[in-house]
Design an enzyme around this catalytic site. Structure first.
Site, mmCIF file in Angstrom:
data_model
loop_
_atom_site.group_PDB
_atom_site.id
_atom_site.type_symbol
_atom_site.label_atom_id
_atom_site.label_comp_id
_atom_site.label_asym_id
_atom_site.label_seq_id
_atom_site.Cartn_x
_atom_site.Cartn_y
_atom_site.Cartn_z
ATOM 1 N N GLU A 231 0.904 -1.456 0.210
ATOM 2 C CA GLU A 231 0.234 0.052 0.402
ATOM 3 C C GLU A 231 1.099 1.673 0.220
ATOM 4 O OE1 GLU A 231 -3.523 -0.090 2.862
ATOM 5 O OE2 GLU A 231 -2.275 -1.823 3.219
ATOM 6 N N SER B 75 -6.516 -1.671 1.181
ATOM 7 C CA SER B 75 -6.935 -1.390 0.185
ATOM 8 C C SER B 75 -7.527 -2.261 -0.649
ATOM 9 C CB SER B 75 -5.444 -0.670 -0.051
ATOM 10 O OG SER B 75 -5.516 0.612 0.769
ATOM 11 N N SER C 185 -11.456 10.087 0.639
ATOM 12 C CA SER C 185 -11.762 9.180 1.342
ATOM 13 C C SER C 185 -12.981 8.856 2.637
ATOM 14 C CB SER C 185 -10.110 8.625 1.984
ATOM 15 O OG SER C 185 -9.118 8.364 1.251
#
Length: 371
Positions: free
Chosen positions: A20, A199, A339
């Site tokens: 990530e 993720s 997000s």
């Protein structure tokens, strides 16, 4: 004339050695673009994929994640935070000009996702260095990073979880057919995941026994420990949790919902970060008030069961029958301005900048060590 108060010096640590890495860089770009520079002096520190710590720059475009561009921490240097309780100085010990002191650090904001950053390793180092930091401590970070351990914690506290099996490295290497048999005892479709990644990296949705070996190998490319989860039919509902001040109870945000275009099948990496047009992040989610209140209460319970501090995002499945299942908790959730975690708090009345400030203030008021 009053003397101006010195700024709080914040080390933003991003990048890292996990899969990530790019997401973490994008998170750093978002935080640096929004942080209150009247209050905070930022020291950007990137961790390269090979583990080198390098002093970052102010080029936010280079850190942004976009189609055709994957940000990467590069450069010379080897930064180390000192393991001494009376010195919080960050020093470049291998720069081109020799050792260079960068100044005292008041607090560290770890913007790392995945292993070697979100899993308690960095948190342990900061505890040894007696340096305050944003987010969860060592134990919560480690156990919530591991989906197998996380589910055990939730189940022991009476929180509802979905059926799953774990495939360890030894099991897969010594008797893969037994591992496949155990997974097939679940009801298809199944989701095969690295146990300690996020993720949606390395996740495969499988519909038959024949697809399982390749899916396990895909997950093992990121983690030798694999979790196989039974698919649950339901809406994906999320709740942001923020530590209370002092001894106050955790605060919960309005709920958010993820709706993914059928082209993706599930909320994978591309859907999260590259194909945003195919994803709708709806907040507040449309739910009966009683069910929404129940999910928010459950999110706070999961936060406390895990021993979380600072922040976390709790993800749920909400079934057509009105049942609620805890999917997972993220101790360093996606934290770009777009997000879900910042968006849920924005809908709840807290801006991205104020959220950053609140997290830093919580870290500064929390002692390091046992608490």
């Amino acid at each position: 004339m009053s003397t101006p108060q010195p700024k709080t010096r914040v080390a933003l640590v991003y990048g890292g050695r996990s899969s990530e890495h790019a997401v973490s860089c994008a998170t750093a770009a978002g935080v640096m673009s929004a942080i209150d520079t009247d209050r905070f002096d930022v020291v950007p520190i990137g961790i390269a994929r090979d583990g080198r710590w390098v002093l970052g720059g102010a080029d936010l475009t280079a850190l942004a994640l976009a189609p055709g561009h994957t940000p990467e921490v590069t450069g010379e240097g080897d930064l180390r935070l000192p393991l001494a309780t009376d010195n919080r100085t960050v020093v470049d010990v291998r720069g081109a000009q020799g050792a260079t002191a960068l100044g005292d650090v008041d607090v560290v904001f770890p913007l790392l996702h995945g292993p070697f950053g979100e899993d308690g390793t960095l948190q342990g180092m900061l505890e040894l260095a007696d340096i305050p930091y944003v987010g969860c401590g060592v134990l919560a970070s480690a156990t919530m990073m591991d989906k197998h351990a996380m589910k055990g914690v939730f189940a022991s506290h009476g929180l509802p979880i979905g059926p799953f099996v774990t495939i360890t490295d030894r099991q897969w290497c010594t008797d893969p057919q037994a591992a496949i048999d155990a997974a097939c005892a679940l009801t298809f479709p199944l989701f095969v995941k690295p146990a300690r990644a996020g993720s949606s990296v390395g996740i495969t949705r499988v519909h038959s026994r024949e697809e399982l070996p390749a899916a396990v190998e895909a997950a093992r490319a990121h983690d030798p420990k694999v979790v196989v989860e039974q698919g649950i039919v339901g809406r994906e509902i999320e709740c942001g949790v923020l530590q209370g001040r002092g001894h106050d109870a955790p605060r919960t945000s309005l709920l958010g919902e993820i709706v993914v275009d059928s082209e993706h099948g599930f909320y994978d990496f591309d859907a999260k970060y590259l194909d945003e047009k195919d994803v709708v992040l709806s907040c507040p989610a449309e739910l009966p008030q009683g069910d929404a209140d129940r999910i928010r209460t459950m999110a706070a319970e999961a936060f406390e069961a895990a021993g979380c501090e600072g922040l976390a995002r709790v993800d749920f499945f909400y079934t057509p029958e009105g049942d609620v299942v805890v999917n997972e908790i993220n101790t360093m959730p996606g934290f770009t301005p777009h997000s879900m975690y910042p968006q849920m708090w924005l809908a709840s009345g807290m801006t991205y900048r104020d959220l950053i400030t609140e997290l830093i203030d919580l870290a500064l008021t929390r002692r390091v060590g046992l608490r």
